[in-house]
Scaffold this motif. Structure first.
Motif, PDB file in Angstrom:
ATOM      1  N   MET A   1       9.229   5.749  10.073  1.00  0.00           N
ATOM      2  CA  MET A   1       8.483   6.625   9.168  1.00  0.00           C
ATOM      3  C   MET A   1       7.283   5.874   8.593  1.00  0.00           C
ATOM      4  O   MET A   1       7.436   4.708   8.176  1.00  0.00           O
ATOM      5  CB  MET A   1       9.394   7.058   8.016  1.00  0.00           C
ATOM      6  CG  MET A   1      10.285   8.195   8.386  1.00  0.00           C
ATOM      7  SD  MET A   1       9.288   9.710   8.422  1.00  0.00           S
ATOM      8  CE  MET A   1      10.339  10.740   9.417  1.00  0.00           C
ATOM      9  N   PRO A   2       6.127   6.530   8.514  1.00  0.00           N
ATOM     10  CA  PRO A   2       4.925   5.833   8.003  1.00  0.00           C
ATOM     11  C   PRO A   2       4.926   5.744   6.480  1.00  0.00           C
ATOM     12  O   PRO A   2       3.981   6.187   5.815  1.00  0.00           O
ATOM     13  CB  PRO A   2       3.780   6.707   8.533  1.00  0.00           C
ATOM     14  CG  PRO A   2       4.376   8.075   8.628  1.00  0.00           C
ATOM     15  CD  PRO A   2       5.835   7.900   8.952  1.00  0.00           C
TER      16      PRO A   2
ATOM     17  N   GLY B   1       4.864   1.723   6.537  1.00  0.00           N
ATOM     18  CA  GLY B   1       3.599   2.431   6.298  1.00  0.00           C
ATOM     19  C   GLY B   1       2.541   1.493   5.735  1.00  0.00           C
ATOM     20  O   GLY B   1       1.364   1.546   6.138  1.00  0.00           O
ATOM     21  N   SER B   2       2.946   0.625   4.822  1.00  0.00           N
ATOM     22  CA  SER B   2       2.009  -0.315   4.219  1.00  0.00           C
ATOM     23  C   SER B   2       1.445  -1.259   5.286  1.00  0.00           C
ATOM     24  O   SER B   2       0.246  -1.556   5.302  1.00  0.00           O
ATOM     25  CB  SER B   2       2.748  -1.109   3.134  1.00  0.00           C
ATOM     26  OG  SER B   2       1.906  -2.067   2.584  1.00  0.00           O
ATOM     27  N   ALA B   3       2.317  -1.712   6.190  1.00  0.00           N
ATOM     28  CA  ALA B   3       1.852  -2.611   7.266  1.00  0.00           C
ATOM     29  C   ALA B   3       0.867  -1.879   8.176  1.00  0.00           C
ATOM     30  O   ALA B   3      -0.129  -2.454   8.633  1.00  0.00           O
ATOM     31  CB  ALA B   3       3.045  -3.121   8.070  1.00  0.00           C
TER      32      ALA B   3
ATOM     33  N   HIS C   1       0.841  -1.207   0.000  1.00  0.00           N
ATOM     34  CA  HIS C   1       0.000   0.000   0.000  1.00  0.00           C
ATOM     35  C   HIS C   1       0.877   1.257   0.000  1.00  0.00           C
ATOM     36  O   HIS C   1       1.864   1.329   0.719  1.00  0.00           O
ATOM     37  CB  HIS C   1      -0.882   0.042   1.252  1.00  0.00           C
ATOM     38  CG  HIS C   1      -1.727  -1.176   1.423  1.00  0.00           C
ATOM     39  ND1 HIS C   1      -2.729  -1.509   0.557  1.00  0.00           N
ATOM     40  CD2 HIS C   1      -1.721  -2.138   2.374  1.00  0.00           C
ATOM     41  CE1 HIS C   1      -3.302  -2.631   0.964  1.00  0.00           C
ATOM     42  NE2 HIS C   1      -2.700  -3.032   2.060  1.00  0.00           N
ATOM     43  N   ASP C   2       0.458   2.256  -0.776  1.00  0.00           N
ATOM     44  CA  ASP C   2       1.192   3.517  -0.848  1.00  0.00           C
ATOM     45  C   ASP C   2       0.573   4.516   0.139  1.00  0.00           C
ATOM     46  O   ASP C   2      -0.621   4.829   0.023  1.00  0.00           O
ATOM     47  CB  ASP C   2       1.100   4.044  -2.298  1.00  0.00           C
ATOM     48  CG  ASP C   2       1.879   5.325  -2.483  1.00  0.00           C
ATOM     49  OD1 ASP C   2       2.599   5.732  -1.546  1.00  0.00           O
ATOM     50  OD2 ASP C   2       1.765   5.921  -3.576  1.00  0.00           O
ATOM     51  N   THR C   3       1.361   5.021   1.074  1.00  0.00           N
ATOM     52  CA  THR C   3       0.814   5.958   2.064  1.00  0.00           C
ATOM     53  C   THR C   3       0.907   7.413   1.598  1.00  0.00           C
ATOM     54  O   THR C   3       0.355   8.297   2.245  1.00  0.00           O
ATOM     55  CB  THR C   3       1.566   5.832   3.415  1.00  0.00           C
ATOM     56  OG1 THR C   3       2.959   6.032   3.187  1.00  0.00           O
ATOM     57  CG2 THR C   3       1.338   4.469   4.046  1.00  0.00           C
TER      58      THR C   3
ATOM     59  N   PHE D   1      -2.720   3.012  10.671  1.00  0.00           N
ATOM     60  CA  PHE D   1      -2.080   4.192  10.086  1.00  0.00           C
ATOM     61  C   PHE D   1      -2.531   5.492  10.769  1.00  0.00           C
ATOM     62  O   PHE D   1      -1.700   6.298  11.207  1.00  0.00           O
ATOM     63  CB  PHE D   1      -2.376   4.250   8.576  1.00  0.00           C
ATOM     64  CG  PHE D   1      -1.761   5.433   7.891  1.00  0.00           C
ATOM     65  CD1 PHE D   1      -0.435   5.421   7.499  1.00  0.00           C
ATOM     66  CD2 PHE D   1      -2.513   6.575   7.637  1.00  0.00           C
ATOM     67  CE1 PHE D   1       0.137   6.511   6.867  1.00  0.00           C
ATOM     68  CE2 PHE D   1      -1.949   7.676   7.012  1.00  0.00           C
ATOM     69  CZ  PHE D   1      -0.619   7.639   6.626  1.00  0.00           C
ATOM     70  N   ASN D   2      -3.845   5.689  10.889  1.00  0.00           N
ATOM     71  CA  ASN D   2      -4.345   6.948  11.459  1.00  0.00           C
ATOM     72  C   ASN D   2      -3.909   7.123  12.911  1.00  0.00           C
ATOM     73  O   ASN D   2      -3.547   8.225  13.332  1.00  0.00           O
ATOM     74  CB  ASN D   2      -5.872   7.022  11.352  1.00  0.00           C
ATOM     75  CG  ASN D   2      -6.303   7.212   9.916  1.00  0.00           C
ATOM     76  OD1 ASN D   2      -5.542   7.719   9.098  1.00  0.00           O
ATOM     77  ND2 ASN D   2      -7.514   6.789   9.594  1.00  0.00           N
TER      78      ASN D   2
END
Ligand code: SF4
Ligand code: SF4
Length: 323
Positions: free
Chosen positions: A213-214, A219-221, A2-4, A228-229
């Motif tokens: 860093m997210p 970030g994908s995990a 996933h791209d954050t 994430f939020n």
């Protein structure tokens, strides 16, 4: 994966500008002998991106022309780039302080048997990833066998004088296992010194504590697990304006394997090139005569990873956190 980035782009962050350029951080390629879970580079054995000899020459010209004090070499495993040793030798001849972001297990890879001796002979500062002093935690994040290999690597560096001789600094890097702020740097450094020293006889200079860093794998995990939020909120709640002056992008320029420049390595990984004048994407070769000091820095939601709590930079915490 996933791209954050689309989510990070929507998060406002205070405007900041570059200060005096002191460090050129060069990413010489994304190939690595490891594939760590938290890697913000998404590096691994199958990555083929690699800085070529012509771009290495541009880096050396930039160091010479702009009299840059510090060359910080990163990757992937930067030592796998065939031009790594030439870059180090020539930069040292120019009088630059040279840092190698070393994953330690590279010291045992085929073809790298004399790497530790090379680094010592060129007085290269070693910055080594060591995300915990406990085997289980290191292997969960970095893969099976990595802890033992890292300990052997540290012992080898110690035997050459690293961590003991003031001319051969050996600094370790810690990052949390999951979506949490890192602990206070000074007390964790004490724990590292006690456990690595007493149980393994290892000496080192400093522990650099970094926030995750997210972005990329980490970030994908976070997105996959629905965290994430919450992680962004954690970073934003802990943001301190006082950290804005010390973020590494103020004095560092990041260069990718093709020679394009970014305000930091994280922006490089997010595909956010430094905007300079009318150029949406500047190349190091275009900047040999230009001063980037004062240029606006490209910020986005991930920047809270640098300003949360005690702060986080390539040299560790920006200040000691309150206990
Ligand atoms: S050793 Fe470093 S560059 Fe290589 S995969 Fe792990 S974190 Fe990424
Ligand atoms: S991630 Fe950190 S170093 Fe990079 S631009 Fe943002 S504040 Fe600066």
């Amino acid at each position: 994966m996933h791209d954050t980035r689309p989510l990070l782009d929507k998060i406002p962050f205070p405007a900041i500008r570059r200060g005096k350029l002191e460090t050129l951080q060069v990413n010489v390629g994304y190939r690595c002998n490891q594939s760590c879970f938290h890697c913000h580079v998404n590096a691994g054995p199958n990555r083929i991106e690699e800085m070529n000899g012509d771009i290495v020459d541009v880096v050396l010209s930039f160091l010479r022309r702009r009299k840059i004090a510090t060359l910080d070499i990163t990757g992937g495993a930067p030592e796998l780039n065939p031009h790594f040793r030439r870059l180090v030798r020539e930069a040292r001849k120019l009088g630059a302080r040279v840092m190698d972001r070393c994953n330690l297990t590279i010291l045992e890879q085929k073809g790298q048997e004399d790497l530790a001796e090379f680094l010592a002979s060129e007085r290269v500062e070693v910055v080594a990833s060591m995300p915990c002093y406990l085997e289980d935690n290191v292997e969960r994040q970095r893969g099976k066998g990595v802890f033992a290999g890292s300990i052997r690597g540290l012992k080898r560096l110690n035997a050459l004088g690293y961590g003991r001789d003031p001319a051969l600094p050996l600094n370790l890097v810690y990052n949390p296992q999951g979506p949490a702020l890192p602990p206070a740097q000074a007390s964790l450094e004490d724990d590292y010194r006690r456990v690595l020293g007493e149980e393994h006889g290892i000496a080192f200079n400093k522990l650099f504590v970094l926030a995750n860093m997210p972005i990329h794998r980490f970030g994908s995990a976070l997105l996959s697990k629905g965290e994430f939020n919450d992680y962004i909120e954690l970073l934003r709640d802990a943001h301190l304006d006082a950290n804005l002056d010390g973020v590494m992008c103020r004095h560092l320029l990041s260069v990718d394997w093709r020679g394009y420049v970014y305000d930091c390595d994280f922006n490089q990984m997010l595909g956010l090139p430094m905007n300079f004048g009318t150029r949406a994407r500047a190349h190091l070769a275009d900047l040999l005569d230009d001063v980037v000091d004062g240029n606006p820095i490209r910020v986005s939601g991930h920047c809270y990873g640098c300003t949360a709590g005690q702060g986080s930079s390539c040299g560790g915490a920006l200040h000691e956190a309150a206990e």
